[in-house]
Design an enzyme around this catalytic site. Structure first.
Site, mmCIF file in Angstrom:
data_model
loop_
_atom_site.group_PDB
_atom_site.id
_atom_site.type_symbol
_atom_site.label_atom_id
_atom_site.label_comp_id
_atom_site.label_asym_id
_atom_site.label_seq_id
_atom_site.Cartn_x
_atom_site.Cartn_y
_atom_site.Cartn_z
ATOM 1 N N LYS A 174 0.872 -1.187 0.000
ATOM 2 C CA LYS A 174 0.000 0.000 0.000
ATOM 3 C C LYS A 174 0.894 1.217 0.000
ATOM 4 C CE LYS A 174 -1.882 2.669 3.003
ATOM 5 N NZ LYS A 174 -1.827 3.968 2.254
ATOM 6 N N GLY A 227 5.697 4.410 10.058
ATOM 7 C CA GLY A 227 4.834 5.574 10.166
ATOM 8 C C GLY A 227 4.652 6.006 11.605
ATOM 9 N N SER A 228 3.507 6.577 11.903
ATOM 10 C CA SER A 228 3.256 7.166 13.219
ATOM 11 C C SER A 228 2.937 6.101 14.257
ATOM 12 C CB SER A 228 2.090 8.150 13.138
ATOM 13 O OG SER A 228 0.863 7.456 12.954
ATOM 14 N N GLY A 232 0.589 2.827 13.869
ATOM 15 C CA GLY A 232 1.226 1.553 14.184
ATOM 16 C C GLY A 232 0.440 0.758 15.207
ATOM 17 N N GLU A 249 8.140 0.277 12.505
ATOM 18 C CA GLU A 249 9.147 1.333 12.683
ATOM 19 C C GLU A 249 8.371 2.635 12.781
ATOM 20 O OE1 GLU A 249 10.926 4.388 12.131
ATOM 21 O OE2 GLU A 249 11.556 3.776 10.122
ATOM 22 N N CYS A 283 12.795 9.563 9.901
ATOM 23 C CA CYS A 283 12.425 8.997 11.203
ATOM 24 C C CYS A 283 13.594 9.011 12.179
ATOM 25 C CB CYS A 283 11.889 7.588 11.025
ATOM 26 S SG CYS A 283 12.974 6.505 10.081
ATOM 27 N N GLU A 383 7.802 14.217 17.969
ATOM 28 C CA GLU A 383 8.460 14.258 16.672
ATOM 29 C C GLU A 383 7.885 15.388 15.817
ATOM 30 O OE1 GLU A 383 10.060 10.844 13.647
ATOM 31 O OE2 GLU A 383 8.023 10.625 14.419
#
Length: 481
Positions: A174, A227-228, A232, A249, A283, A383
């Site tokens: 995706k 991603g976030s 996640g 991650e 990241c 972040e």
């Protein structure tokens, strides 16, 4: 640039059940093109196609060296088409053209590395005495679902796709809806090297629809997500309902500890790469610098000089390696980062340089340095995912480590010192999956990467990543006397 891009299922280019989505050029703010948008039915079809190919053995039954050669050839295909891919990557993501070329080369390197590793995934025999022959094998999980972030859409796909294919899995990708275009070249590469139709399927879809359908699908056997934290958690919760393993991650708030004996001349280069590469949308970015109080003022002056030296503007105009930076991926992401800077100022931080949205079309934010940041501020804990560096002070070594470990994240960290004992101690005590000593981003495809805490779990890169894509089977045979 085509007017319309399609999804790729079972070796064919297809429309999406959810219609189309505009892809915006962050360097101008204008619509770049449109892309087919997948719905849950499209996801189901792609998963079932990938499952069919896996069960057929068309990929998993190959001798590993044969799979490895195809994987390697996919990397060469990317390099052969770098002049086509890099401009599209720049236009959809915003990074300078020379950074896009680095990303294409980085993506190719994953295919080279994991193609070479394909035939090294070996089992072992276990001695159980004279009456038994016992051994282990490593088998692919089956269908690997891979949900890709928008900051490195080509390289992050390559990282998981290459390892999955090398170990005999089939894949449903995706793509990120903001940067879906360059993933098309993985389909072209798969065809060019002779992978079975349906071994690689690529869909652009929204997270709450296509992403949710993929992560909860009964016939997905393994999930990779970058991603976030919030997304996640949602993905891993859906996967847990089907007892499906994940590799997550989830970003970080990574800190560089700079001691009083650090080489600040060299550190300026680390800052350039650590926080302003890809406009800070990395990241593992160096988003915090924790500097000894005796070097604080000098360091702030130096890093502000780095930020001020950067020419900022449309990435497609920035073709040469150098002191320049492109757009952030979207105006929404830019505005979020700018809002965090304003909040930090209100909490007592000082904007040394930058801090403002630029008065030009596109998603541009000035390279920013914040001083007088304290550990309890939001800017020191959450972040930003933008070109924003926060500088904090410390007096004692223990205090520096406490600050570095004071967030819920733990992706990477760094220490800059000439004292090997101090460096070794910090490397041991920093709570992160990867620690850099005297060079931010030291390492490469060969070195394992992943987080502690809310930075996720599982490892990507290196040989360690291969074990995410296989499950171990033990065979115990009773021998006749």
């Amino acid at each position: 640039m085509k007017d319309y891009w399609q999804n790729y299922i079972d070796g064919a280019w297809v429309d999406g059940g959810a219609g189309r989505i505009d892809v915006i050029n962050p360097g101008t703010g204008a619509t770049l093109t449109t892309h087919a948008l997948a719905d849950a039915i499209d996801v189901d079809r792609a998963v079932m196609v990938a499952r069919r190919v896996h069960l057929s053995g068309a990929l998993s039954d190959l001798r590993p060296v044969e799979r490895g050669r195809m994987v390697q050839a996919m990397g060469r295909y990317l390099l052969d088409h770098i002049d086509e891919i890099a401009p599209v990557l720049t236009l959809e993501q915003g990074k300078p053209l020379w950074e896009a070329e680095i990303e294409v080369k980085g993506a190719a390197r994953y295919f080279e590395y994991y193609g070479n590793q394909a035939e090294t995934v070996e089992g072992r025999s276990i001695p159980l005495g004279a009456g038994y022959f016992d051994f282990t094998t490593h088998e692919p999980f089956g269908v690997s679902a891979q949900i890709i972030p928008w900051n490195y859409p080509l390289e992050m796909t390559a990282r998981s796709l290459s390892a999955a294919l090398a170990t005999g899995n089939t894949v449903v990708i995706k793509t990120p809806e903001m940067t879906p275009l360059t993933n098309a070249w993985f389909a072209h590469a798969a065809e060019a090297v002779g992978l079975p139709k349906g071994a690689v399927n690529i869909l652009c879809g929204l997270g709450h629809e296509a992403g949710a359908a993929l992560s909860s699908h009964l016939h997905v056997n393994q999930i990779v997500f970058t991603g976030s934290v919030a997304t996640g958690i949602a993905i891993s919760t859906a996967a847990a309902a089907n007892v499906v393993p994940c590799v997550l991650e989830l970003g970080g708030k990574s800190a560089a500890i700079v001691h009083d004996d650090a080489d600040l001349d060299a550190f300026e280069n680390d800052v350039r790469w650590g926080i302003y590469f890809n406009a800070g949308q990395v990241c593992s970015a160096m988003s915090r610098v924790i500097v000894h109080e005796s070097r604080h003022d000098e360091l702030v002056e130096r890093v502000a000089g780095v930020a001020k030296s950067l020419s900022v503007g449309p990435g497609i105009e920035r073709t040469e390696f150098g002191a320049n930076m492109g757009a952030m991926v979207s105006e929404g992401q830019r505005d979020r980062a700018a809002g965090m800077i304003l909040d930090a100022q209100a909490a007592g931080a000082t904007v040394v340089t930058g801090g403002r949205k630029m008065n030009i079309p596109g998603a541009f934010l000035e390279p920013t340095v914040l001083a007088d940041v304290t550990p309890e501020m939001t800017i020191a804990n959450e972040e930003v995912f933008g070109p924003v560096l926060s500088v904090l002070k410390f007096k004692e070594d223990a205090q520096a480590l406490q600050i570095a470990n004071g967030t819920p994240y733990g992706l990477v960290g760094g220490v800059f010192t000439r004292d090997i004992d101090r460096a070794t101690r910090a490397a041991r005590e920093i709570r992160a999956g990867q620690v850099f000593v005297n060079e931010w981003f030291a390492g490469g495809v060969e070195t394992p990467f992943g987080g502690y805490g809310k930075s996720g779990y599982g490892r990507e890169k290196g040989r360690e990543a291969l074990w995410n894509y296989v499950q171990t089977k033990n065979v115990a045979i009773k021998l006749r006397g």
